[in-house]
Design a protein around this motif. Structure first.
Motif, short mmCIF file in Angstrom:
data_model
loop_
_atom_site.label_atom_id
_atom_site.label_comp_id
_atom_site.label_asym_id
_atom_site.label_seq_id
_atom_site.Cartn_x
_atom_site.Cartn_y
_atom_site.Cartn_z
N GLY A 107 0.83 -1.20 0.00
CA GLY A 107 0.00 0.00 0.00
C GLY A 107 0.86 1.25 0.00
O GLY A 107 2.08 1.14 -0.15
N PRO A 108 0.28 2.42 0.20
CA PRO A 108 -1.15 2.68 0.26
C PRO A 108 -1.78 2.65 -1.14
O PRO A 108 -1.17 3.11 -2.11
CB PRO A 108 -1.21 4.10 0.85
N PHE A 109 -2.99 2.13 -1.21
CA PHE A 109 -3.74 2.10 -2.46
C PHE A 109 -4.96 3.01 -2.34
O PHE A 109 -5.55 3.12 -1.27
CB PHE A 109 -4.24 0.68 -2.76
N MET A 110 -5.31 3.64 -3.46
CA MET A 110 -6.54 4.42 -3.47
C MET A 110 -7.72 3.46 -3.62
O MET A 110 -7.78 2.70 -4.59
CB MET A 110 -6.56 5.41 -4.64
N TRP A 203 -7.80 5.71 1.31
CA TRP A 203 -6.63 4.83 1.19
C TRP A 203 -6.84 3.53 1.92
O TRP A 203 -7.57 3.47 2.91
CB TRP A 203 -5.40 5.53 1.77
N THR B 45 -2.62 1.88 -10.61
CA THR B 45 -1.70 1.46 -9.56
C THR B 45 -0.46 0.91 -10.26
O THR B 45 -0.52 -0.11 -10.92
CB THR B 45 -2.34 0.38 -8.69
N ASP B 48 4.28 -1.86 -6.70
CA ASP B 48 4.40 -2.05 -5.26
C ASP B 48 5.40 -3.18 -5.06
O ASP B 48 5.05 -4.35 -5.20
CB ASP B 48 3.05 -2.40 -4.64
N LEU B 76 2.25 9.61 -6.88
CA LEU B 76 2.73 9.33 -5.52
C LEU B 76 3.85 8.30 -5.61
O LEU B 76 3.66 7.22 -6.18
CB LEU B 76 1.58 8.79 -4.67
N ARG B 158 11.02 -1.29 0.57
CA ARG B 158 9.93 -1.25 -0.40
C ARG B 158 10.05 0.00 -1.26
O ARG B 158 10.59 1.01 -0.81
CB ARG B 158 8.56 -1.15 0.28
N PHE B 160 7.14 2.13 -3.96
CA PHE B 160 5.80 2.08 -4.55
C PHE B 160 5.54 3.32 -5.38
O PHE B 160 6.12 4.39 -5.15
CB PHE B 160 4.71 1.89 -3.48
N ARG B 162 2.13 5.27 -7.46
CA ARG B 162 0.68 5.31 -7.72
C ARG B 162 0.33 6.59 -8.48
O ARG B 162 0.89 7.66 -8.17
CB ARG B 162 -0.12 5.38 -6.41
#
Lengths: 229, 361
Positions: A107-110, A203, B45, B48, B76, B158, B160, B162
């Protein structure tokens, strides 16, 4: 309909719905000013919008591992956490510490909340977690946490699953039963734009944890993606 | 006037769209809303990636691939580090080797050392920044590089990426750069000609009209991508690799050689039965390095081999491997994805990043 998705042509087919290819938008010869568009054109447009809403769901994460797992709950030795004592509720989410030796987080995912709840509430899309396990004795956990910050599931999961998996692929479907909480603002536009500078997406995080009783246990892979119910 | 795109699609029935009934403004209004949802709210997305335990820390470059969708203005990006007392590192995120335009850099511009979480703690700590991607070309492949420079043995955990959904869109003010259509169109006008009032064909580059709606629905089909991607440090000791001249499993950073089984949901656009379903077409990108005379990366999708040859490369290189299919006829449109590889004659093939993105034309 189990989702906030419009009706599609062929909705009853084994693979419901499909796109209707339209003539190029550049020509648009089948549409004329101030004339009602034909019902066939309207149906195709509505069908296409609904079908894309249904099938533009998102993959979220893949992970590979295949190393031996610690035979612990993860609580021992922590500076910033401790297992609950006997006076506290023995909830599933407290069975492990969710440290990185006993869990992974993504995450974070919307969140897109277009799954239809029983009371009509819009809920988060089904999240599918597929875990490839080589177990002798293992408990598997999967949870969804709301919010932008990565808080471990014992802070209150939106939904949590606890299973004793079989060897091989284990498919866990996470269906949240309540809506995500109020969203946190985030910049979504260049600063010079005079409108819509802050978005308020809801989120969420996906957590996958395990408690192993044998050093022979392995988590070989994890897949996480959105799915239609 | 800007308007907020809906957070979800409409449960619109097809019944009202019947032959012989006027097809009027409210059909257009529903489509305006759904197009805004598809392009401005249903954000991509991108990546990740949780790095393996066995990555030993230190300086590292990690690549994530990105293709901007038409509705995205901001991205993001973020990182996490493993727990370590007193550890720190700088992280510089760049785009095709150039500095990102930041809305909020939050120290991901390499300007400040980022502290690792203290040892024996368990609450993840992430650092995130927000980049302005409004200047990136829709449909073009970009390489986002996370360059980690460690002052101590800090270990990246990690990364990520987005896209961020839009709060408001204003297609009427900038129809060529904004998605959607003017929400004030089509309008209802009481009177004799109410069934047709406000109905215009329009053109794709104007903010109103049914041709605009067709064009925007096409964007949601061709320019919105479902991403499946993993990434590892571009370090020889940590990247998935093989020295075998026989097609087989990668050796992963934990020094284990096996074939992981990953699953995803394939997109289904055409066909209504297993026999008529058209598979999802995906484009495959990779970062790799290969000794000898090159090698082959094999992607196995539901048991079907897709072999992509790569040339010898002395440094980590971006390559578009080609296209392949994800079958969508199985239950829940579920598809199994696996990876194998070999070198042609000698040397080692390293593949720290591989990405699959929907490709519709």
């Amino acid at each position: 309909m189990t989702s906030y998705i419009g009706q599609r042509l062929d909705d009853g087919a084994s693979l419901p719905g499909q796109l209707i290819k339209m003539p190029s938008a550049a020509t648009g010869a089948f549409i004329r000013d101030n004339k009602p568009i034909g019902s066939n054109v309207a149906m195709a447009l509505h069908n296409n919008a609904s079908h894309l809403a249904n099938d533009n769901v998102r993959h979220l994460a893949w992970w590979e591992g295949n190393t031996g797992l610690s035979q612990v709950s993860g609580w021992s030795g922590l500076r910033d956490g401790a297992a609950p004592d006997a006076s506290q509720p023995a909830d599933v989410e407290w069975e492990i510490s969710w440290t990185r030796v006993v869990a992974k987080h993504f995450g974070p995912f919307m969140g897109i909340q277009d799954r239809l709840g029983t009371d009509g509430a819009p809920l988060l899309r089904r999240i599918v977690v597929e875990v490839d396990v080589a177990p002798t004795s293992i408990v598997l956990y999967a949870a969804i946490m709301a919010g932008f910050a990565p808080l471990p599931p014992y802070n209150g999961p939106l939904v949590i699953s606890r299973t004793s998996p079989s060897s091989g692929i284990n498919t866990i479907s996470l269906d949240a039963t309540s809506t995500l909480p109020a969203a946190e603002p985030i910049a979504c536009r260049p600063a010079a734009t005079t409108y819509g500078a802050l978005a308020y997406p809801s989120w969420f995080w996906v957590w996958v944890g395990w408690k192993s009783a044998s050093g022979a246990d392995k988590i070989k892979s994890i897949s996480v993606y959105e799915q239609r119910t | 006037m800007p308007f907020g795109p809906p957070e979800r699609s409409a449960r619109f029935p097809l019944g009202p769209v019947r032959v012989g009934n006027p097809v009027s403004s409210y059909h257009g209004a529903r489509l305006v809303n759904d197009v805004a949802f598809l392009l401005a709210s249903n954000a991509q997305t991108i990546a990740d990636c949780t790095l393996d335990y066995a990555y030993g820390g230190g300086n590292a470059d990690v690549t994530a691939f990105y293709i901007r969708s038409p509705g995205a203005q901001a991205l993001l990006v973020g990182v996490e580090f493993q727990e370590l007392d007193g550890g720190s590192a700088t992280v510089t995120v760049t785009n095709n080797g150039s500095a990102l335009t930041w809305l909020e850099a939050n120290s991901l511009d390499g300007a400040h050392a980022l502290p690792t979480p203290p040892g024996s703690t368990h609450i993840p700590q992430m650092f995130h920044g927000i980049a302005d991607v409004s200047g990136l070309t829709v449909g073009t492949l970009y390489r986002l590089k996370f360059a980690v420079t460690t002052a101590t043995a800090a270990t990246l955990q990690r990364v990520f990426v987005r896209e961020i959904p839009e709060a408001q869109i204003a297609p009427e003010s900038a129809p060529t750069t904004e998605v959607g259509a003017n929400a004030a169109w089509p309008f209802y006008r009481p009177g004799r000609h109410d069934a047709s009032a406000g109905l215009v064909a329009g053109v794709a580059n104007d903010a109103l009209g049914f041709v605009r709606l067709i064009d925007q629905i096409e964007h949601a089909r061709t320019q919105w991508k479902n991403w499946r991607q993993w990434c590892y440090p571009e370090i020889d000791a940590s990247a998935p690799q093989t020295t075998s001249t026989v097609m087989g499993a990668f050796t992963w950073p934990g020094a284990v050689t096996y074939t992981p089984s990953w699953y995803t949901r394939a997109r289904h656009l055409y066909g209504t039965t297993a026999g008529t379903a058209t598979s999802e077409n995906v484009q495959v990108f990779a970062r790799y390095k290969c000794g000898g005379t090159g090698g082959t990366i094999r992607v196995i999708a539901d048991g079907v081999n897709n072999d992509f040859a790569v040339a010898a490369a002395g440094a980590y290189t971006t390559v578009t491997l080609g296209t392949m299919s994800f079958k969508n006829a199985a239950a829940s449109q579920r598809v199994l994805v696996q990876l194998n590889a070999k070198v042609t004659t000698a040397g080692t093939l390293y593949v720290p990043t591989i990405a699959f993105a929907s490709l519709e034309s």
